[in-house]
Design an enzyme around this catalytic site. Structure first.
Site, mmCIF file in Angstrom:
data_model
loop_
_atom_site.group_PDB
_atom_site.id
_atom_site.type_symbol
_atom_site.label_atom_id
_atom_site.label_comp_id
_atom_site.label_asym_id
_atom_site.label_seq_id
_atom_site.Cartn_x
_atom_site.Cartn_y
_atom_site.Cartn_z
ATOM 1 C CE1 TYR A 1 -3.859 -2.219 0.185
ATOM 2 C CE2 TYR A 1 -2.774 -3.223 2.060
ATOM 3 C CZ TYR A 1 -3.758 -3.235 1.108
ATOM 4 O OH TYR A 1 -4.655 -4.273 1.070
ATOM 5 C CG ASN B 1 -9.587 2.853 -1.048
ATOM 6 O OD1 ASN B 1 -10.128 1.764 -0.877
ATOM 7 N ND2 ASN B 1 -8.278 2.985 -1.141
ATOM 8 C CG HIS C 1 -13.827 -7.266 -1.592
ATOM 9 N ND1 HIS C 1 -13.374 -7.007 -2.869
ATOM 10 C CD2 HIS C 1 -12.874 -6.789 -0.759
ATOM 11 C CE1 HIS C 1 -12.183 -6.421 -2.800
ATOM 12 N NE2 HIS C 1 -11.867 -6.280 -1.538
ATOM 13 C CG ASP D 1 -28.640 -0.967 -1.988
ATOM 14 O OD1 ASP D 1 -28.347 -1.239 -3.169
ATOM 15 O OD2 ASP D 1 -29.203 -1.773 -1.214
ATOM 16 N NE ARG E 1 -7.435 -9.078 0.211
ATOM 17 C CZ ARG E 1 -7.730 -8.482 1.350
ATOM 18 N NH1 ARG E 1 -8.532 -7.440 1.356
ATOM 19 N NH2 ARG E 1 -7.231 -8.929 2.484
ATOM 20 C CG HIS F 1 -9.938 -0.728 -5.220
ATOM 21 N ND1 HIS F 1 -10.475 -0.986 -3.983
ATOM 22 C CD2 HIS F 1 -10.960 -0.721 -6.103
ATOM 23 C CE1 HIS F 1 -11.783 -1.139 -4.119
ATOM 24 N NE2 HIS F 1 -12.101 -0.977 -5.388
ATOM 25 C CB VAL F 2 -3.831 1.573 -2.663
ATOM 26 C CG1 VAL F 2 -2.313 1.639 -2.693
ATOM 27 C CG2 VAL F 2 -4.418 2.860 -2.071
ATOM 28 C CB SER F 3 -3.551 -3.421 -3.909
ATOM 29 O OG SER F 3 -4.839 -3.821 -3.483
#
Length: 147
Positions: free
Chosen positions: A23, A75, A81, A88, A112, A101-103
């Protein structure tokens, strides 16, 4: 009033400490400060909010329309997930949003690789490290300028 809202979900307060090889070493506060300055340079305002609690994130999303928020950057962390409720809430306020998403979630564990938000997001940025935050902000700024 904020024109852009940045939301960060569970454990993102640990950026810079948690798994820095995955990260990075930049802290969330530093990322937020950079983005606030970047938004101001573009003539927009950015408000940042992080919570480890799903309900707090949902409450923040619900408040966004009354605050004049025109775009949301999010994020969602691990809620990516699992959270139908977060999805909603974002759909309920009808504010275009960008998922960050960083990764690269698609190169990680199978559980994931699925996002509950991606199909309804205006865009998803994944795997570019913390630069993804800047990319999402730039996309939001461009969209606001075009509208």
């Amino acid at each position: 009033m904020a024109s852009i809202l940045l939301l960060n979900g569970p454990n993102l307060n640990l950026l810079g400490q948690r798994e820095p090889e995955r990260y990075g070493q930049q802290r969330l506060a530093d990322i937020e400060a950079e983005l606030v300055a970047r938004a101001e340079q573009a003539g927009q305002s950015l408000v940042c909010f992080q919570s480890n609690h799903e309900g707090a994130l949902i409450d923040r999303i619900h408040a966004a329309p009354e605050e004049g928020v025109r775009r949301i950057l999010i994020n969602p962390g691990g809620l990516t997930h699992t959270s139908v409720s977060l999805r909603d809430a974002l759909l309920g306020v009808a504010i275009p949003f960008y998922e960050i998403h960083v990764s690269n979630i698609h190169a990680r564990e199978e559980f994931r690789q699925t996002s509950r938000l991606a199909a309804v997001a205006s865009g998803t940025i994944s795997g570019f490290g913390v630069i993804g935050y800047r990319l999402a902000l730039d996309a939001a700024l461009a969209a606001i300028k075009e509208s």
